[in-house]
Design an enzyme around this catalytic site. Structure first.
Site, mmCIF file in Angstrom:
data_model
loop_
_atom_site.group_PDB
_atom_site.id
_atom_site.type_symbol
_atom_site.label_atom_id
_atom_site.label_comp_id
_atom_site.label_asym_id
_atom_site.label_seq_id
_atom_site.Cartn_x
_atom_site.Cartn_y
_atom_site.Cartn_z
ATOM 1 N N ASP A 1 -2.006 10.923 -2.087
ATOM 2 C CA ASP A 1 -2.423 9.899 -3.047
ATOM 3 C C ASP A 1 -2.753 10.489 -4.415
ATOM 4 O OD1 ASP A 1 -3.059 8.659 -0.240
ATOM 5 O OD2 ASP A 1 -2.807 7.044 -1.691
ATOM 6 N N ARG B 1 0.860 -1.176 0.000
ATOM 7 C CA ARG B 1 0.000 0.000 0.000
ATOM 8 C C ARG B 1 0.901 1.232 0.000
ATOM 9 N NH1 ARG B 1 2.294 1.844 3.756
ATOM 10 N NH2 ARG B 1 0.814 3.520 3.741
HETATM 11 O O1 MRU Z 1 -4.560 3.171 2.270
HETATM 12 P P1 MRU Z 1 -3.082 3.394 2.189
HETATM 13 O O2 MRU Z 1 -2.335 2.798 3.329
HETATM 14 O O3 MRU Z 1 -2.526 2.994 0.850
HETATM 15 O O4 MRU Z 1 -2.936 4.979 2.300
HETATM 16 C C1 MRU Z 1 -1.653 5.524 2.127
HETATM 17 C C2 MRU Z 1 -1.619 6.999 2.296
HETATM 18 O O5 MRU Z 1 -2.607 7.657 2.485
HETATM 19 C C3 MRU Z 1 -0.271 7.635 2.120
HETATM 20 O O6 MRU Z 1 -0.177 8.782 2.904
HETATM 21 C C4 MRU Z 1 -0.090 8.031 0.634
HETATM 22 O O7 MRU Z 1 -0.349 6.944 -0.183
HETATM 23 C C5 MRU Z 1 1.281 8.542 0.375
HETATM 24 S S1 MRU Z 1 2.495 7.250 0.434
HETATM 25 C C6 MRU Z 1 4.004 7.937 0.113
#
Ligand code: MRU
Length: 350
Positions: A240, A47
């Site tokens: 994201d 993730r």
């Molecule tokens: O649901 P996730 O764990 O994939 O969410 C990840 C995040 O929100 C991070 O802050 C984002 O992807 C940036 S990772 C460098």
């Protein structure tokens, strides 16, 4: 400085850390098919926006690797498009996934004339390797650029995990802390627990602890009072997807931190590679927000915490409006408000 190998290619497969098992177990799993890649991304074994971009790229190659070489290139490209759509549907918010998939698709289309299917497959794997290597370099650069912004601060608060485990090596939000630590600076970090899936408590705390950076975990609901008590010098989060105007999608709970930061006059920084910008989207209103299973809330701690039959709502991300963001740290430099011009300049150069 980070020593954990989030994702690695070898032996015609991808090895990832299964992040659903952290912090209890540092365990690796092997992914050797496109369906296993889809599953690993969907279930958050891997993730974090940049990491799912890299995984998606390798997964797409794996999905094409067995395509019969006596078939036509046209059929190959049709099947490639189908596989792009399939992997892209695993998680909708982080644009790095579709960015990486489109990069491989464009590569295949560009070189397809006069090439054999074997040669196109090789080009796809090379492109996936290139995305992996660029992420390593870009995150280190984000760290160097971000360190210039935060070097006078001591205590940093972060949300979710935007560290090495969300990328190939240095992370985005945590990269300035790693670079600073390499240069002898001492930071301490508050990691928001990050409900419902606890990426802050399980993953950020794990990797900072491994790196010897002092970290204190707080429940999400404690952040405002910790900030109000003057215990935080700055907030850094990852992203994201960042729209053309600077509106930023990140893990649910990020927006409220930005509001609190403004109220208490501490800087709120976003760190992200240019692959996280989506300039086709004018503002955060157009960013698709993933909604996840209710079970993550109702049964999140291995036991039922919500009465049967009660509705729950589980959006995985929120949008922080650009006006609450002090600066966006990228591999090409720092973007200051007003963001629109800086974003359009840096993304056009890329
Ligand atoms: O649901 P996730 O764990 O994939 O969410 C990840 C995040 O929100 C991070 O802050 C984002 O992807 C940036 S990772 C460098």
């Amino acid at each position: 400085m980070p020593r954990l190998k989030t994702i690695e290619w070898g032996d015609n497969s991808v090895r990832i850390i299964d992040q659903t098992l952290l912090p209890a177990r540092l365990s690796y799993c092997k992914i050797d098919s496109i369906t296993a890649t889809y599953d690993a991304i969907k279930t958050l074994k891997i993730r974090g926006a940049p990491a799912i971009g890299v995984a998606g790229a390798y997964g797409l190659y794996l999905g094409m690797a067995d395509f019969p070489e006596d078939r036509s290139v046209t059929d190959f490209l049709i099947y490639l498009d189908k596989n792009v759509r399939y992997l892209d549907s695993s998680r909708p918010t982080a644009v790095n996934l579709s960015w990486a998939l489109q990069r491989l698709r464009t590569k295949a289309k560009e070189i397809s004339a006069g090439k054999t299917i074997l040669q196109i497959k090789q080009a796809l794997l090379e492109e996936a390797h290139a995305i992996f290597e660029e992420d390593r370099t870009n995150c280190r650069k984000i760290g160097e650029n971000g360190f210039e912004l935060i070097k006078e601060y001591h205590t940093i608060l972060t949300h979710c995990n935007a560290g090495g485990l969300a990328t190939t090596e240095y992370g985005t939000a945590l990269a300035p802390l790693y670079i600073g630590t390499e240069r002898g600076r001492i930071f301490s970090v508050y990691a928001d627990e990050t409900r419902p899936l606890l990426q802050g408590a399980r993953i950020t705390a794990f990797e900072l602890n491994e790196a010897g950076i002092p970290v204190t975990v707080i429940c999400d609901s404690m952040a405002a009072s910790v900030i109000a008590a003057g215990k935080v010098d700055a907030i850094i989060v990852g992203a994201d997807r960042i729209a053309a105007n600077g509106d930023t999608a990140n893990k649910i709970g990020t927006y409220s931190l930005a509001l609190v930061a403004r109220e208490h006059k501490i800087p709120f920084f976003v760190a992200a590679p240019l692959s996280t910008f989506d300039t086709a989207i004018p503002s955060g209103n157009d960013i698709p927000i993933e909604e996840r299973e209710p079970g993550e809330i109702t049964d999140g701690f291995g036991k039922r915490t919500v009465p049967d039959g009660v509705a729950v709502y589980n959006p995985a991300f929120d949008i922080t409006p650009y006006r609450y963001i002090s600066a966006i740290i990228t591999e090409k430099g720092i973007i200051l408000p007003p963001f629109e011009t800086g974003i359009s300049r840096l993304t056009a150069e890329n």
